[in-house]
Design an enzyme around this catalytic site. Structure first.
Site, PDB file in Angstrom:
ATOM      1  N   ARG A 148      34.590  -9.906  23.846  1.00  0.00           N
ATOM      2  CA  ARG A 148      33.464  -8.953  23.885  1.00  0.00           C
ATOM      3  C   ARG A 148      33.374  -8.154  22.594  1.00  0.00           C
ATOM      4  NH1 ARG A 148      36.047  -6.432  29.145  1.00  0.00           N
ATOM      5  NH2 ARG A 148      36.610  -8.636  29.223  1.00  0.00           N
ATOM      6  N   LYS A 196      49.483 -13.401  25.968  1.00  0.00           N
ATOM      7  CA  LYS A 196      49.340 -14.302  27.109  1.00  0.00           C
ATOM      8  C   LYS A 196      50.669 -15.008  27.384  1.00  0.00           C
ATOM      9  CE  LYS A 196      44.489 -15.600  26.196  1.00  0.00           C
ATOM     10  NZ  LYS A 196      43.874 -15.171  27.460  1.00  0.00           N
TER      11      LYS A 196
END
Length: 434
Positions: free
Chosen positions: A282, A208
């Site tokens: 996830r 990020k």
């Protein structure tokens, strides 16, 4: 001890000298919140709480008969900041209302405290242990829990949590908590909750930016929210068995971190190719959902700060709701509305699963191609890990659980938004009305 300021909620407009449409006026040790339009009472009460806190006022007492249960609670949500130090007295009300407010306050403040904690303080094993201790403190005789960490996870087949967390020196951890007020060890599990507990998310090798990483201590908001929701449901009198699974890890870069191109094989045999290490939530939730499904619970709900796509769609005001069961999704949205929270049903259909294509595994952990719905494909990924093709499962993407910077309603940081919705769904399901 700071002096206590009385705060009165009134229906008339502020005196002219305070300005046109002024929300607040002051006299001596009293503040008055002016809400001529009754339909705006809760929003204005929360704005007033935010304004008073921003002014540095630390101790208030809600006074007068203008306050109702929901306006008191709205004020409390606004009268908060992560640095703490506020004192709030609710004022006169019925005993039942006081019990409800105190239950909300205990649950919500725990959630906000966990989310606002630094990633150095709130690491995977700490989060799991604190959640276990918190729930157990509410019902000592009805709660048991255990944690699995590090190589244990690999040995037990919890490949998602293990792989995501193995790049950190602090081991990934799974919390399995059993709330069983029946006293019967063979009692059926009425519902299971699963929470994403990424205590810090660097993005891994799909790194990020600094701006995107700065708020990633909040990526465990799902784990905190489902814990707070179970806490609230217990305090409201929940009498059915519920299991809680928190999937906790740090997603960091190291020589031992998982990589793009890796393939994970889950307990149900599904293989997943890693095409983006920043789509890690996830991966850990898949383990939690498989564990939840193994309990036989007829209702499973997971909550996670899962996608930027949900925030793009809904901003930070609404939580997103997904389910393969239209009725269940609408019940969740209605539960949010009844609890004065905000949730919105976003689409999830079987074709979304087909957009997670991989040349080397059953599916990839991100969608491929242009024009795909990122929040829906993330939910579709999770649908592969719940029983009955997801017909008794709800996924909440918590767009509204964290406020990056303060606004007129919320202080910067965790909000506790979603706790009441999930607690209401537990009550509804466990009472057999879901």
């Amino acid at each position: 001890m700071p002096a206590m300021m009385k705060v009165v909620l009134c229906a008339e407009a502020a005196p002219a000298q305070w300005g046109d449409k002024a929300l607040l006026s002051f006299k001596d040790d009293e503040a008055r919140v002016h809400v001529p339009n009754a339909a705006e009472q809760e929003r204005k009460a929360q704005q007033a709480g935010r304004k008073l806190d921003a002014m540095g006022i630390k101790a208030v007492q809600l006074s007068g008969d203008g306050w109702q249960l929901e306006s008191r609670w709205a004020f409390a949500l606004g009268f908060y900041n992560a640095r703490g130090g506020q004192q709030l007295e609710w004022g006169e009300m019925s005993a039942d209302e006081l019990v409800e407010l105190e239950a909300r306050n205990l649950s919500s403040r725990w959630v906000r405290k966990m989310i606002n904690g630094t990633p150095e303080e709130v690491y995977p094993a700490f989060l799991a242990a604190e959640a276990g201790k918190f729930i157990q403190s509410l019902a000592p005789d009805a709660v048991s829990y255990r944690t699995y960490s590090g190589e244990q996870l690999k040995d037990l087949g919890y490949v998602g949590i293990y792989e995501v967390g193995r790049g950190s020196e602090r081991p990934p951890t799974l919390l399995e908590l059993d709330f069983n007020p029946t006293g019967d060890a063979n009692a059926p599990v009425a519902a299971a909750l699963v929470g994403k507990g990424i205590t810090f998310d660097s993005g891994g090798y799909s790194l990020k930016s600094s701006d995107g990483m700065a708020v990633m201590k909040s990526d465990m908001g799902g784990a905190a929210t489902v814990t707070g929701a179970l806490a609230l449901a217990i305090q409201r009198g929940l009498q059915q068995r519920v299991k809680l699974f928190l999937c906790c890890a740090e997603n960091l870069v190291s020589g031992h971190a998982f990589k793009l191109g890796d393939i994970l094989t889950y307990k149900n045999g599904i293989t997943v190719e890693i095409l983006n290490t920043d789509a890690e939530g996830r991966l850990v939730l898949a383990d939690g959902l498989l564990a939840a499904g193994a309990t036989g619970a007829p209702f499973i709900l997971d909550a996670a700060t899962l996608t930027g796509a949900a925030k793009m769609a809904l901003g930070r005001d609404y939580n997103a709701v997904f389910s393969m069961n239209e009725t269940l999704a609408q019940s969740t949205v209605q539960a949010a509305r009844a609890e004065h929270e905000k949730a919105w049903h976003l689409p999830l259909e079987p074709f979304h699963v087909g957009q997670l294509t991989s040349s080397f595994a059953d599916m990839a952990n991100i969608h491929g191609g242009e024009g795909m719905a990122g929040a829906s494909t993330a939910a579709a990924f999770l649908s592969r890990f719940v029983p009955e093709n997801g017909c008794q499962w709800v996924h909440m993407d918590l767009s509204g659980s964290y406020q990056k910077s303060a606004n007129d309603l919320w202080a910067a940081g965790g909000k506790g938004h979603g706790v009441r919705t999930i607690a209401a769904m537990l009550a509804q399901i466990c009472e057999g009305t879901g």
